[in-house]
Design an enzyme around this catalytic site. Structure first.
Site, PDB file in Angstrom:
ATOM      1  N   LYS A 299       0.836  -1.195   0.000  1.00  0.00           N
ATOM      2  CA  LYS A 299       0.000   0.000   0.000  1.00  0.00           C
ATOM      3  C   LYS A 299       0.875   1.250   0.000  1.00  0.00           C
ATOM      4  CE  LYS A 299      -4.291  -1.532   2.200  1.00  0.00           C
ATOM      5  NZ  LYS A 299      -5.206  -1.328   3.347  1.00  0.00           N
ATOM      6  N   GLU A 384     -19.236  -7.893   8.991  1.00  0.00           N
ATOM      7  CA  GLU A 384     -20.282  -7.220   9.741  1.00  0.00           C
ATOM      8  C   GLU A 384     -21.228  -8.200  10.430  1.00  0.00           C
ATOM      9  OE1 GLU A 384     -18.986  -4.625   6.301  1.00  0.00           O
ATOM     10  OE2 GLU A 384     -19.663  -6.703   6.501  1.00  0.00           O
ATOM     11  N   ARG A 412     -25.654  -4.966   6.001  1.00  0.00           N
ATOM     12  CA  ARG A 412     -25.139  -6.299   5.693  1.00  0.00           C
ATOM     13  C   ARG A 412     -25.344  -7.273   6.853  1.00  0.00           C
ATOM     14  NH1 ARG A 412     -19.388  -5.993   2.810  1.00  0.00           N
ATOM     15  NH2 ARG A 412     -20.405  -7.100   1.123  1.00  0.00           N
TER      16      ARG A 412
END
Length: 642
Positions: A299, A384, A412
């Site tokens: 990243k 979630e 979700r």
């Protein structure tokens, strides 16, 4: 991997600035067809130019930086190898697609990224034929790509389908459901695991690169397929050969898990060596069946500040490109910051408090809590559903869980909210961030529906603070309840009011009078639109109530106002259908009350990206919009004499 530098310079860009030489390579690429016309040796230079464009754009517009810098080479290699848009590339998560947009005819508009009327920060089928699937929530790519691969087979299309999924997205069960299904279907599908945290395997080495070259070579795969056909006639020998292949690869490579799902695993490969990566993809392009390529990336690659702190540069505002320092703005604390302060303060008061987040620690304002109370902080990853049921299990044993979750992500876990928390009436606190419009993230992240999908559920108390002080007190109120409770608050800064003591609570189901008008119009406000409503009320000479609770409603206050006013107007930053205003209408119906009632809220539409205040104004939820709608509906304006 190539050397990192603080401000990547592109030789082609610099030569182009002299005005004596041809365009830079990137300027010659209008579509991926132009990219595929270049020699492989030119790809590294394209990557450097593309990295600079992404850096310059995000430094001016803000947006997701670290993830986009990490996939520059992968993006170039994919479009160089596959015949896009005929071949499908599904990005998961979609915030890593800035380079993809630049290569697919949208480079000139990249400076409109995440702005109203500009490019979306995520793939959008409405925006480009190269965006094969809209992906802004995590872990959906393999399922969507599998559907496309099966459709291609049914339609006898020779297109290839590629899903690009990050290792963080692999924490969600949906990704593994799709892997399991894809392996059983034996579909022609390539899954690229973008491992950018080194969380699955060790860094790439020469030996792994050697194995990858062998495993993707045409000779090896011809022999492998031919051997399978021959050994199919001798079942015991076929099984023995398969076991030997798995045993050998399991000792040398980290892909045994994916092999068990039915995928042929290849990798890991260096995701920043665009030449080797493009060759590997070329070797894999025509392979049959489900395959998984494990790519190691970093990243923030190519920009030192982002490499050193990829979390800080995950989502950034405008910043100085040469120093990496954010441009000054000095905003007041956000509601997420206020929640973080409350969390730390309450944790000091009550040792049973634990905090749970599905991979949104920094975004939810929980970084300080995670540092000060690490044993009481649980980041469960992009999961979630698990987060909610995990909280339910904790609550069963007398622990006091606080689940910090964005409104759009709570969707979700709806089944778990109902069955695992509310049905059992467990005392879980839901701190629902990003309620209402969310600005630059747009339609995929808007928190427009939580009041509607929560209000119909038994056992749940729902609170809508009008400012940071109320938010703070409501969180304390929710925490001390012995039943499920939700506090929903918006993205962004509040008004800068002083926070109350950590001990302050509110009376459940009680609102408050904010302004007395002339008795004609009463404005019932649910949430942070109170400030704009008070402005509108001055011109309308209207009464204003801060309702505070959506469930239970303050019916005594509603009765008082209904008896003394001609017209009632409900105001909320949620869709009108099924929202707080609907609750008031249902109460009127149940009581047999006939009273003019106007509902103001978000429209029955997905609201695209833009500045949050501008989007609210567009929806008629600023002071001018509230006043205008009330006047149009109930107040006749005298016409001038002719």
């Amino acid at each position: 991997m190539a050397r990192s530098h603080s401000f990547p310079e592109s030789a082609a860009v610099l030569r182009g600035a002299e005005g004596n030489t041809p365009q830079s390579l990137l300027e010659q690429i209008i579509t991926p067809t132009d990219l595929r016309a270049l020699p492989r040796e030119a790809l590294s230079e394209v990557c450097e130019e593309l990295r600079r464009v992404v850096l310059e754009t995000v430094s001016q517009t803000g947006g997701h930086l670290s993830s986009n810098l990490g996939v520059i080479e992968l993006t170039v290699a994919l479009h160089y190898t596959f015949n896009t848009p005929e071949d499908r590339i599904i990005w998961d998560v979609g915030h890593q697609t800035y380079a993809h947009k630049a290569l697919t005819g949208r480079r000139a508009r990249l400076n409109t990224l995440r702005q109203q009327g500009g490019l979306s920060g995520f793939p959008s089928r409405a925006e480009s034929e190269y965006d094969a699937f809209g992906t802004a929530h995590s872990s959906t790519s393999i399922s969507a790509a599998l559907g496309m691969a099966v459709a291609a087979r049914a339609n006898d299309d020779n297109r290839r389908v590629v899903a690009v999924i990050g290792d963080g997205a692999m924490t969600a069960g949906m990704a593994f459901e799709a892997l399991n299904n894809a392996g059983a279907m034996d579909a022609d599908l390539l899954v690229i695991l973008n491992d950018n945290e080194m969380s699955i395997s060790k860094p790439v080495g020469a030996f792994h690169q050697y194995l990858t070259r062998i495993l993707t070579s045409s000779f090896y795969n011809t022999m492998r397929e031919g051997g399978k056909e021959f050994l199919a006639k001798i079942p015991p020998m076929k099984r023995f050969a398969r076991l030997m292949e798995e045993h050998t690869k399991g000792m040398l490579m980290p892909g045994t898990l994916f092999e068990e799902f039915g995928f042929f695993y290849i990798g890991p490969v260096d995701g920043h060596d665009v030449g080797a990566l493009s060759k590997t993809l070329l070797n894999m392009r025509n392979m049959k069946g489900p395959h998984l390529l494990h790519v190691i990336t970093r990243k923030g690659y190519g920009y030192s500040p982002a490499e050193h702190d990829p979390v800080l540069y995950h989502g950034v505002g405008r910043f100085d490109l040469r120093t990496g320092v954010a441009l000054p703005s000095n905003p007041p604390p956000t509601y997420s910051d206020v929640f973080g302060r409350w969390l730390c303060a309450m944790a000091k008061e009550n040792k049973k408090l634990v905090a749970i987040t599905p991979a949104m620690c920094e975004g939810s304002g929980m970084a300080e809590f995670a540092e000060v109370f690490p044993e009481r902080f649980f980041d469960v990853g992009i999961a979630e559903q698990h987060a909610v049921t995990f909280a339910a299990g904790l609550a069963c044993e007398g622990v006091k869980p606080v689940v910090a979750i964005y409104s759009t992500f709570l969707q979700r876990a709806y089944d778990q909210l109902i069955h695992d928390v509310l049905l059992q009436n467990l005392p879980v606190v839901f701190a629902i961030d990003r309620a209402g419009v969310v600005g630059a993230d747009g339609a995929t992240h808007i928190g427009a529906f939580d009041l509607s999908f929560m209000r119909c559920l038994p056992n749940l108390t729902i609170m809508t603070p009008s400012d940071e002080a109320e938010c703070y007190a409501m969180l304390t109120t929710a925490f001390h309840m012995n039943t499920p409770a939700a506090v929903r608050y918006p993205r962004g800064a509040g008004t800068g009011v002083t926070l109350p003591p950590i001990t302050e609570t509110l009376s459940v189901g009680r609102g408050r009078m904010m302004r007395r008008g002339d008795g004609k119009i009463a404005l019932l406000v649910f949430g942070t639109l109170l400030a704009e409503t008070l402005k509108a009320a001055e011109s309308l000479n209207a009464t204003v109530m801060d309702m505070r609770f959506v469930k239970p409603l303050d019916t005594s206050l509603i009765d008082e106002i209904a008896d003394s006013h001609d017209v009632l107007v409900t105001i909320e930053e949620n869709v009108i259908a099924g929202g707080a205003g609907t609750a008031v209408a249902e109460y009127f119906t149940a009581r047999g009350m006939a009273k003019p009632l106007l509902h103001l809220g978000l429209p029955d539409a997905f609201i695209e990206h833009g500045a949050a205040d501008a989007l609210r104004a567009q929806c008629g939820l600023d002071a001018a919009g509230i006043e205008r709608q009330v006047r149009e509906r109930y107040i006749r304006t005298a016409k001038p004499a002719s």
